[in-house]
Design an enzyme around this catalytic site. Structure first.
Site, short mmCIF file in Angstrom:
data_model
loop_
_atom_site.label_atom_id
_atom_site.label_comp_id
_atom_site.label_asym_id
_atom_site.label_seq_id
_atom_site.Cartn_x
_atom_site.Cartn_y
_atom_site.Cartn_z
N THR A 1 0.87 -1.17 0.00
CA THR A 1 0.00 0.00 0.00
C THR A 1 0.90 1.21 0.00
O THR A 1 1.65 1.45 0.94
CB THR A 1 -0.92 0.01 1.23
OG1 THR A 1 -1.77 -1.13 1.17
CG2 THR A 1 -1.78 1.27 1.25
N LYS B 1 -7.20 1.36 -2.97
CA LYS B 1 -6.80 0.93 -1.63
C LYS B 1 -7.00 2.03 -0.61
O LYS B 1 -7.38 1.78 0.54
CB LYS B 1 -5.35 0.46 -1.62
CG LYS B 1 -4.85 -0.04 -0.25
CD LYS B 1 -5.67 -1.20 0.28
CE LYS B 1 -5.27 -1.61 1.69
NZ LYS B 1 -3.96 -2.26 1.77
N LYS C 1 0.63 5.09 8.30
CA LYS C 1 1.21 5.46 7.01
C LYS C 1 0.14 5.55 5.92
O LYS C 1 0.09 6.50 5.14
CB LYS C 1 2.28 4.44 6.63
CG LYS C 1 2.85 4.58 5.23
CD LYS C 1 2.19 3.62 4.23
CE LYS C 1 2.45 2.17 4.55
NZ LYS C 1 1.87 1.26 3.51
#
Length: 293
Positions: free
Chosen positions: A102, A177, A245
């Protein structure tokens, strides 16, 4: 059963919590897999199953037809792909590079552009489903890139996932995502608050889950992570630090688009508080700990 017709030589970088299981599924599907990781010890169990260790990213790139990366942060992706000893400078023309980390949609586009200049195909293909999906080969895989490239490696992806959809050009997988992570971020807050609320009301939270998980409140997080919260099992399927993150990437993208995301901002602030309390290497469901002090 292994498929003897499989011809791709797979290179895999990043044998962490998710990556190890993904490699196992590729091996079980009959692929020859070479692996590289910063620490060889994290890949040791894969060697007995047939995986082969290589000493450098460049070496792995030179001997692989399809290369899959599953690393930690966008900075790691950039290093693995664009460093002078990385994949783009050393991969064979005609090879396919699939980043399943990701990461940043902008970085995915940059990698695609540089790959194209060297006749290397790329896909951004982040996943959802956590450690359970990785182990069972049932990951949701969100793909960005060219359609012909997607179809050429779809059998490889099918060894690791079940719901595999091409979302659009380079970067589209990462944008998808981010949509997933925005949903999970706000949803996890709700799951934690619901279970804490049930306990505070004197209810048996396990029985409460039995009632609400199958109704309108149902979600993957509620059904799969709710029981772990109740049992006090906060082992990571996905790390708090990595989720923070992801939320930072999502917020940056949202700000670029002028999109209001107060739920995401709240979730990020709660997870940063959790990390500051020493839980950055716990599973994302450890957010529950903020509610049960």
């Amino acid at each position: 059963m292994k498929d003897s017709t499989v011809k791709h030589q797979i290179g895999f970088i990043g044998t962490g919590v998710m990556g190890r299981s993904m490699v196992k599924n590729l091996l079980n599907a009959g692929y020859s897999v070479s692996v590289y990781n910063r620490t060889k010890a994290s890949a040791e169990e894969l060697f007995a199953l047939g995986a082969v260790w290589v000493d450098t990213v460049a070496e792995l790139a030179q001997q692989s037809d399809v290369i899959i990366t599953m690393v930690g942060y966008p900075k790691d992706v950039e290093e693995v792909y664009l460093n002078k000893e990385g994949l783009i400078p050393h991969a064979k023309p005609g090879s396919v590079l699939i980043d399943m980390t990701t990461s940043s949609p902008i970085l995915a586009k940059k990698i695609a552009e540089q790959g194209k200049a060297r006749r290397i195909d790329t896909l951004d293909a982040p996943v959802s489903g956590g450690d359970v999906g990785a182990k069972n080969g049932t990951l949701v895989i969100m793909v960005g890139g060219e359609e012909k490239v997607f179809h050429s490696v779809k059998p490889v992806l099918e060894a690791m996932g079940k719901n595999i959809i091409l979302q659009g050009p380079a970067g589209a997988g990462q944008y998808t995502k981010m949509s997933n992570q925005v949903t999970i971020a706000a949803g996890m807050v709700g799951v934690c608050e619901a279970i804490a609320y049930a306990q505070k009301a004197g209810l048996d939270p396990t029985r409460v889950l039995e009632s609400i998980a199958g109704g309108a409140a149902g979600s993957w997080s509620l059904s799969n992570l709710g029981p772990r919260m109740i049992a006090g099992n906060f082992e990571p399927g996905f790390y708090v630090k990595h989720f923070i993150k992801d939320m930072k990437i999502a917020l940056e993208s949202a700000q670029e688009m002028g999109l209001l995301t107060p739920g995401l901002e709240l979730a990020k602030s709660l997870y940063e508080r959790l990390a500051a309390e020493g839980e950055e290497n716990s599973g994302t469901h450890a957010l529950y700990k903020l509610y049960i002090k």
